[in-house]
Design a protein around this motif. Structure first.
Motif, short mmCIF file in Angstrom:
data_model
loop_
_atom_site.label_atom_id
_atom_site.label_comp_id
_atom_site.label_asym_id
_atom_site.label_seq_id
_atom_site.Cartn_x
_atom_site.Cartn_y
_atom_site.Cartn_z
N ALA A 51 0.69 -1.01 -0.11
CA ALA A 51 0.05 -0.04 -0.09
C ALA A 51 0.87 1.31 0.09
CB ALA A 51 -1.00 0.11 1.22
N LEU A 52 0.45 2.23 -0.48
CA LEU A 52 1.09 3.60 -0.70
C LEU A 52 0.11 4.65 0.08
CD1 LEU A 52 3.71 4.73 -1.61
CD2 LEU A 52 2.73 5.24 -3.67
N PRO A 53 0.08 5.04 1.15
CA PRO A 53 -0.71 5.91 1.90
C PRO A 53 -0.71 7.36 1.22
CG PRO A 53 0.17 4.63 3.54
CD PRO A 53 1.09 4.12 2.33
N GLY A 54 -1.89 8.01 0.99
CA GLY A 54 -1.90 9.00 0.47
C GLY A 54 -1.84 9.31 -0.95
N ALA A 55 -1.52 8.09 -1.59
CA ALA A 55 -1.39 8.21 -3.06
C ALA A 55 -2.47 8.71 -3.94
CB ALA A 55 -0.77 6.91 -3.51
N HIS A 56 -2.44 8.96 -5.17
CA HIS A 56 -3.51 9.26 -6.18
C HIS A 56 -4.42 7.89 -6.23
CE1 HIS A 56 -5.59 9.83 -9.96
NE2 HIS A 56 -5.46 11.24 -10.06
N PRO A 57 -5.54 8.14 -6.08
CA PRO A 57 -6.61 6.81 -6.22
C PRO A 57 -6.51 5.89 -7.23
CG PRO A 57 -7.64 9.08 -6.02
CD PRO A 57 -6.59 9.50 -6.40
N CYS A 58 -5.73 6.24 -8.41
CA CYS A 58 -5.42 5.40 -9.54
C CYS A 58 -4.23 4.63 -9.28
CB CYS A 58 -5.35 6.21 -10.67
SG CYS A 58 -7.04 6.77 -11.38
N ILE A 59 -3.58 4.88 -8.04
CA ILE A 59 -2.11 4.08 -7.90
C ILE A 59 -2.78 2.81 -6.90
CG2 ILE A 59 0.04 3.83 -6.95
CD1 ILE A 59 0.46 6.77 -7.78
N SER A 60 -2.49 1.74 -7.49
CA SER A 60 -3.06 0.60 -6.73
C SER A 60 -1.92 0.09 -5.56
CB SER A 60 -3.25 -0.84 -7.61
OG SER A 60 -4.33 -0.48 -8.45
N GLY A 61 -0.81 0.41 -5.64
CA GLY A 61 0.20 0.24 -4.54
C GLY A 61 1.55 0.29 -5.40
N VAL A 62 2.45 -0.47 -4.75
CA VAL A 62 4.00 -0.61 -5.38
C VAL A 62 4.36 -1.75 -5.21
CG1 VAL A 62 6.13 0.22 -4.63
CG2 VAL A 62 4.28 1.77 -3.95
N ALA A 63 4.92 -2.24 -6.53
CA ALA A 63 5.62 -3.48 -6.77
C ALA A 63 7.02 -3.42 -6.61
CB ALA A 63 5.26 -3.71 -8.20
N ASN A 64 7.36 -4.54 -5.80
CA ASN A 64 9.12 -4.56 -5.77
C ASN A 64 9.55 -5.37 -6.72
OD1 ASN A 64 11.65 -5.72 -5.01
ND2 ASN A 64 11.22 -4.83 -3.18
N ILE A 65 10.05 -4.95 -8.02
CA ILE A 65 10.44 -5.80 -8.82
C ILE A 65 12.23 -5.74 -9.00
CG2 ILE A 65 10.52 -5.81 -11.70
CD1 ILE A 65 7.76 -6.33 -10.54
N ARG A 66 12.76 -6.99 -8.48
CA ARG A 66 14.25 -6.93 -8.39
C ARG A 66 14.94 -6.00 -7.80
NH1 ARG A 66 12.84 -9.18 -13.35
NH2 ARG A 66 12.96 -7.11 -14.56
N GLY A 67 14.25 -5.49 -6.59
CA GLY A 67 14.85 -4.59 -5.70
C GLY A 67 14.51 -3.03 -5.91
N HIS A 68 13.64 -3.04 -7.10
CA HIS A 68 13.22 -1.44 -7.38
C HIS A 68 11.80 -1.34 -7.07
CE1 HIS A 68 16.86 -0.45 -9.22
NE2 HIS A 68 16.72 -1.79 -9.86
N SER A 69 11.35 -0.35 -6.23
CA SER A 69 9.84 -0.03 -5.95
C SER A 69 9.49 0.71 -7.23
CB SER A 69 9.91 0.78 -4.66
OG SER A 69 10.46 -0.07 -3.74
N ILE A 70 8.54 0.37 -7.67
CA ILE A 70 7.58 0.52 -8.80
C ILE A 70 6.21 1.12 -8.69
CG2 ILE A 70 6.97 0.44 -11.39
CD1 ILE A 70 9.33 -1.36 -11.67
N PRO A 71 5.73 2.29 -8.88
CA PRO A 71 4.36 2.57 -8.48
C PRO A 71 3.54 1.70 -9.54
CG PRO A 71 5.37 4.31 -9.61
CD PRO A 71 6.42 3.36 -9.12
N VAL A 72 2.36 1.14 -9.28
CA VAL A 72 1.60 0.68 -10.20
C VAL A 72 0.23 1.22 -10.33
CG1 VAL A 72 -0.04 -1.69 -10.48
CG2 VAL A 72 2.45 -1.73 -9.59
N ILE A 73 0.18 1.60 -11.53
CA ILE A 73 -1.31 2.54 -12.14
C ILE A 73 -2.22 1.37 -12.30
CG2 ILE A 73 -2.13 4.25 -13.48
CD1 ILE A 73 0.77 5.31 -13.50
N ASN A 74 -3.63 1.64 -11.67
CA ASN A 74 -4.72 0.81 -12.05
C ASN A 74 -5.08 1.51 -13.52
OD1 ASN A 74 -7.24 -0.50 -12.58
ND2 ASN A 74 -6.91 -0.97 -10.31
N LEU A 75 -4.68 0.82 -14.89
CA LEU A 75 -4.90 1.69 -16.09
C LEU A 75 -6.44 1.72 -16.27
CD1 LEU A 75 -3.63 3.18 -18.51
CD2 LEU A 75 -3.56 0.98 -19.63
N ARG A 76 -7.23 0.52 -15.96
CA ARG A 76 -8.77 0.76 -16.46
C ARG A 76 -9.23 1.87 -15.50
NH1 ARG A 76 -11.98 -4.77 -15.66
NH2 ARG A 76 -12.33 -4.16 -13.59
N GLN A 77 -9.05 2.20 -14.31
CA GLN A 77 -9.46 3.17 -13.34
C GLN A 77 -9.06 4.50 -13.83
OE1 GLN A 77 -8.38 2.85 -9.38
NE2 GLN A 77 -9.75 4.64 -8.73
N ALA A 78 -7.75 4.65 -14.58
CA ALA A 78 -6.94 5.83 -14.72
C ALA A 78 -7.70 6.70 -16.14
CB ALA A 78 -5.65 5.68 -15.11
#
Length: 314
Positions: A51-78
């Motif tokens: 979870a990413l508290p306070g993030a934009h509503p279209c950001i579903s959370g943060v994914a850890n991809i090989r040690g890098h934190s990447i914000p995940v945008i819910n494209l359908r919602q966006a």
């Protein structure tokens, strides 16, 4: 899933030939959507999200991809639909790089990659209105059925989530040049209305007259019409700023066509694109652009325009 992009480096030869490859995917069961493969770093099954508290509503959370934190945008919602669940079996993550930032787009089933020409890519119909999230559409035969494919305006999606600040850093604006900017015209060529607005708002601070067109073919036809009327295009425009990826004719092909016409071959051309810098530097040399700017850098954009004006004044 990542294997779908294993040969992406070989695909760079398509650019400059007015060709592209699209990654097809779904966000619902009925429609096919697409983005350009050159923006895609990899495709993976959706991992657990933090979870990413306070993030934009279209950001579903943060994914850890090989040690890098990447914000995940819910494209359908966006793009205006109901949010896509993060626990679906077909949930995938398309990891992209736009405007020097990396983000993931939560989508459904990822289909495959198709090879297209930009002449097969059409702008969205005007009846779609100004608030749609498409830069273009195309039609193709897929699994024996004719499909309408919607190409997402990712820059518009990102601009609504990440605010782009057009304010300039202290010392960038050359106050002595401002009175000399008046009367100079600049042509902006980009299929994204969001990108055109960003350039216009940035350069509007200089007092330039901005002329906008939506794709490379429109730009070429406009320039040729001026030349047919006897206008010295290279003198009439301070410069042309063009995107790389556009329906009907991309920015590389546009530059090649301009350089091939003796009436406007000296037009100053700047490539302004969200594609990777190292790749574009090679393409700039190949087709003959004068400058390359990665989106979105207001300071750099103003510096390039000011440098060009200094050249004209000397």
């Amino acid at each position: 899933m990542a294997k779908i992009l294993e040969t992406v480096d070989q695909r760079t030869q398509l650019v400059g030939e007015n060709r592209l490859e699209l990654l097809l995917f779904r966000i619902n069961s009925t429609q096919l959507f697409a983005i350009n493969v050159f923006k895609v770093k990899e495709v993976v099954k959706l991992p657990p999200l933090s979870a990413l508290p306070g993030a934009h509503p279209c950001i579903s959370g943060v994914a850890n991809i090989r040690g890098h934190s990447i914000p995940v945008i819910n494209l359908r919602q966006a793009i205006g639909f109901s949010a896509m669940p993060t626990d679906g079996g077909d949930a995938n993550l398309i990891i992209t790089e736009y405007n020097r930032s990396v983000q993931g787009f939560l989508v459904g089933k990822v289909e495959h990659i198709v090879n297209m020409t930009w002449s097969d890519i059409m702008p969205p119909p005007k009846s779609a209105g100004r608030n749609n999230y498409l830069t273009a559409i195309t039609r193709l035969e897929y699994q024996g059925v004719s499909h309408l494919v919607s190409i997402i305006d990712v820059e518009k999606v990102l601009a609504e989530i990440i605010r782009y600040d057009v304010r300039l850093s202290e010392g960038v604006l050359d106050e002595s040049l401002l009175p000399k900017m008046s009367g100079h015209k600049l042509l902006v060529v980009d299929d994204s209305s969001t990108a055109r607005r960003q350039v216009k708002e940035t350069l509007g601070q200089l007092g330039l007259e901005i002329i906008e067109v939506c794709d490379g073919l429109q730009a070429l036809e406009l320039l040729k019409s001026w030349a047919d009327e006897g206008v010295d295009v290279s003198s009439a425009l301070l410069m042309m700023i063009t995107d790389a990826e556009m329906p009907e004719m991309d920015g590389y092909k546009l530059t090649h066509e301009v350089r091939s016409d003796s009436r406007m071959k000296d037009l100053y051309i700047t490539l302004n694109t969200s594609l990777s810098g190292s790749f574009n530097n090679a393409m700039v040399d190949k087709v003959g652009c004068n400058q390359f700017i990665s989106k979105f850098q207001p300071d750099r954009l103003v510096e390039v325009v000011q440098d060009r004006l200094r050249q004209v004044l000397t």
